[in-house]
Design an enzyme around this catalytic site. Structure first.
Site, PDB file in Angstrom:
ATOM      1  N   ASP A   1       0.860  -1.178   0.000  1.00  0.00           N
ATOM      2  CA  ASP A   1       0.000   0.000   0.000  1.00  0.00           C
ATOM      3  C   ASP A   1       0.899   1.231   0.000  1.00  0.00           C
ATOM      4  OD1 ASP A   1      -2.733   1.177   0.237  1.00  0.00           O
ATOM      5  OD2 ASP A   1      -1.855   2.054   2.032  1.00  0.00           O
TER       6      ASP A   1
ATOM      7  N   GLU B   1       1.041   5.663   0.604  1.00  0.00           N
ATOM      8  CA  GLU B   1       0.438   6.919   1.040  1.00  0.00           C
ATOM      9  C   GLU B   1       1.058   8.023   0.203  1.00  0.00           C
ATOM     10  OE1 GLU B   1      -2.067   6.898   2.929  1.00  0.00           O
ATOM     11  OE2 GLU B   1      -1.898   4.826   3.656  1.00  0.00           O
TER      12      GLU B   1
ATOM     13  N   HIS C   1      -5.080   3.706   7.567  1.00  0.00           N
ATOM     14  CA  HIS C   1      -4.549   4.736   6.672  1.00  0.00           C
ATOM     15  C   HIS C   1      -3.050   4.953   6.859  1.00  0.00           C
ATOM     16  CE1 HIS C   1      -8.385   5.652   4.986  1.00  0.00           C
ATOM     17  NE2 HIS C   1      -8.904   5.972   6.152  1.00  0.00           N
TER      18      HIS C   1
ATOM     19  N   ASP D   1      -2.580  -0.794   6.369  1.00  0.00           N
ATOM     20  CA  ASP D   1      -3.503  -1.159   5.299  1.00  0.00           C
ATOM     21  C   ASP D   1      -2.989  -2.360   4.506  1.00  0.00           C
ATOM     22  OD1 ASP D   1      -5.093   0.868   6.112  1.00  0.00           O
ATOM     23  OD2 ASP D   1      -4.797   2.160   4.373  1.00  0.00           O
TER      24      ASP D   1
END
Length: 717
Positions: A526, A528, A669, A674
């Site tokens: 994942d 960000e 998050h 995640d």
């Protein structure tokens, strides 16, 4: 109305259709009957047309009610029951859409609860039965965890099944590559010593010589990390299946000997320099003394008896110094060669390994013969040297057939490589010996191999006049007769801290696409970012991944790092993922981080939730990072859409709630949090996909592609 039975409700739907038809027909008849004979045809046509529209509307309305009250609730309950059976999810306690199904929804809830209770009971029994075994295993793990020696267990194709902390710290610190379950051990170690040791052991087992061999199913080796920063001396032991009929893997134990080997090489070179210098000085002194003695004899400055005594003294001292220098040379050679494992090797095995090496892929044929002997040598380097000489002769002369003959000699043994044509020149052979051998053996030349074995190699002809290259080798001491018969070695029993022995039984698929999903290695990741629009300049601020091997999430093998985006992080984005400008200050840029992540991924399948978004950022940084993420990619959104339909909520939170996966609030998050949640969701989806006939990677990609096409069509409406 909610208390009506399902059968009564279905009856009402059909009764409503019948009643509607009768009402329409009755209305049409009354309408026609009221008119006169002159417009009967018009009234019949109008009545028929209106009746058709009314009946079509009525049937459509009944179908919508049936779909809303029966079909869709049954479909949803079926999906929830499938999730309960295959993924351990529970059927919701209340569902407004199932209130008209009578006893079906309560019955399914009861079945789900009973299934969950049965699973808890089984789990409790299993936990109770294995508690003592876990205690014993914990003690063994603690011992191996603190062992100051590297331990790795691998499959026959060099895939890691187990490693301890010492192995991980040594291999990763030296090479920078990732030491993980399912990863190739040859990405960490120089490959050829491992391959050669394994080939020796498998041949020994196939011929049953391990039953009488002193080392059984074990063999020492020396290798280096791929980076060349560390040298290790180890021992490989073959692991057999429970029945003891075939090899299924091997165990490697090793120590760091970098400093020891470096010191040995330094001592050897120092002693060689000293002895070479002393020989030159002794020769110079001897010549100077002879010149002085001759001058003294010519001028009559000394008596002839004195001159003879001086000559004898100079000659004797020169001889003694020469012998001592020879002894010093031998000690220097022993210091260097003593660091390398001169193991006992069966001559037949050595010749077979040379014939099978084929490092340059040429079509060559071999005959083997001669005496059957036990040799003492570093067989890995000897095989590489012989293979190099064979290939160079093939290029030089065009011959494709060789004879490998092992002969007993008074001073030991000799390996003869016989070939057609004239013998090679000494100068040409010396040039070949100056070449570096295969990279998989490290930075080693043929002369290095000869130096370690304190031998030499030369070209000539045998007694029959056939051209050959001869390599003298030492005999193994005390191995003239077969050793006493030994019992076969038993497989390794310990299970230390990082392990997955179930991988032993996993067959290698013909291709990744044909492989069952549960057998593949995945990296679930994942990202960000500074925002949601990469086309407008948004960049990565964090990337994390976690590995799944053999159906297990390996939380100890995670990748998690911050990234300097090279632009300000908006406050709105910080409120989502909690990453501030101060946190990424001094972090590496994406171009530096992504090659490390690419190495972490290796040949695994990439998985993400809404993978298209994350892959966009990896693709955009391809030029800066110099790596392309061309591994297969799966998207948990698309897989869940295939199972539950596009009408269901497919967010990560919704899927986690459906499967009972708890995402800690502080981890939500974040890239790693995640990624871990997505990994757990993926494992839950496996059972449901298998129930729908989606078993292999190709099938998973196919249903994902269908979901993509469906979503594109929906956007066009």
């Amino acid at each position: 109305m909610e208390r009506w039975s399902l059968r009564f409700r279905i009856f009402l739907f059909f009764a409503l259709i019948v009643a509607g038809i009768l009402a329409v027909l009755l209305g049409a008849g009354l309408y026609v009957a009221r008119g006169g004979a002159e417009d009967l045809a018009d009234r019949l046509a109008l009545a028929g047309l209106v009746s058709c529209f009314v009946l079509a509307g009525l049937v459509t309305w009944v179908w919508l009610k049936f779909d809303d009250h029966v079909a869709r609730p049954l479909e949803r309950l079926g999906a929830e029951l499938s999730a309960a059976v295959h993924a351990g999810a529970e059927v919701p306690a209340e569902d407004a859409r199932a209130r008209y199904l009578g006893l079906i929804a309560p019955a399914l809830r009861e079945a789900s609860q009973e299934l969950a209770a049965a699973r808890r009971d089984v789990e409790a029994r299993v936990n109770a039965a294995t508690l003592e075994a876990e205690r014993q295993k914990g003690r063994l793990e603690a011992v191996l965890r603190d062992l100051e020696q590297g331990v790795v267990i691998s499959t026959l194709d060099h895939r890691i099944l187990l490693y301890n902390r010492f192995a991980r710290s040594l291999l990763e610190s030296a090479n920078g590559a990732s030491c993980g379950l399912g990863r190739p051990l040859t990405d960490l170690f120089v490959a050829q010593p491992l391959r050669h040791a394994l080939e020796r052991l498998t041949r020994r087992f196939a011929s049953r010589r391990h039953e009488t061999h002193r080392d059984g199913l074990a063999a020492p080796f020396i290798s280096a990390t791929v980076s060349g920063h560390e040298s290790v001396r180890g021992r490989m032991s073959l692991v057999l299946d429970p029945e003891g009929v075939r090899p299924i893997g091997y165990v490697v134990t090793f120590d760091r000997v970098t400093d020891e080997l470096a010191a040995g090489i330094w001592r050897d070179r120092l002693l060689q320099d000293v002895t070479r210098d002393m020989r030159q000085r002794v020769a110079a002194l001897s010549m100077a003394a002879e010149v002085l003695l001759r001058r003294s004899a010519a001028t009559g400055e000394a008596e002839s008896g004195d001159l003879a005594g001086l000559r004898e003294t100079v000659a004797e001292e020169t001889r003694v110094l020469g012998e001592r220098l020879d002894r010093l040379d031998q000690v220097a050679g022993d210091l260097l060669s003593g660091a390398w494992p001169m193991t006992e090797v069966f001559s037949t095995t050595l010749l077979d390994c040379i014939a099978a090496r084929r490092s340059e892929g040429r079509t060559l044929t071999f005959e083997s013969g001669g005496d059957t002997l036990w040799l003492s040598c570093d067989s890995a380097s000897v095989v590489e040297l012989a293979d190099r000489i064979v290939n160079r002769i093939a290029v030089e002369t065009g011959t494709r057939h060789f004879r490998l003959v092992m002969n007993r000699r008074a001073s030991g043994a000799s390996l003869d490589i016989l070939h057609e044509g004239a013998p090679m020149s000494v100068a040409l052979l010396e040039a070949w010996l100056d070449e570096a051998l295969d990279d998989s053996l490290g930075a080693m030349t043929g002369h290095d191999v000869l130096s370690r074995h304190k031998t030499e190699m030369w070209p000539d002809r045998d007694e029959a006049g056939t051209a050959r290259v001869r390599l003298p080798l030492a005999l193994a001491p005390g191995r003239e007769e077969p050793a006493p018969r030994q019992a076969p070695l038993s497989p390794l029993a310990e299970r230390p801290e990082f392990y997955d022995f179930d991988l032993f039984a996993r067959p290698a698929p013909a291709s990744m696409g044909e492989a069952p999903l549960r057998t593949l290695s995945f990296v679930v990741f994942d990202t960000e970012t500074t925002g949601l629009e990469p086309s407008r300049g948004d960049e990565l601020v964090s990337i994390a991944g976690v590995r799944i091997v053999n159906g297990r999430v390996l939380r100890s093998e995670a990748f998690d790092t911050l990234i300097d985006p090279g632009r300000p992080i908006p406050a709105a984005s910080t409120r989502v993922h909690g990453i501030t400008q101060e946190m990424v200050a001094g972090a590496q840029a994406a171009g530096e981080v992504l090659p490390l992540f690419h190495r972490f991924v290796g040949d695994s399948v990439l998985v993400a939730h809404n993978a298209a978004f994350d892959m966009t950022f990896l693709t955009r940084n391809r030029k800066a990072s110099g790596v392309a993420f061309d591994q297969p990619v799966l998207d948990t959104v698309l897989l869940a859409g295939h199972l539950f339909g596009a009408g269901e909520s497919l967010t990560l939170d919704a899927l986690a709630e459906r499967f009972g996966i708890v995402i800690p609030q502080e981890a939500r998050h974040t890239a790693l949090g995640d990624a871990l949640a997505t990994a757990e969701v993926l494992l839950k989806l496996f059972g449901l996909l298998e129930a729908r006939g989606v078993v292999t990677l190709d099938q998973a990609i196919e249903v994902s592609n269908r979901q993509v096409s469906l979503r594109r069509r929906q956007k066009g409406y």
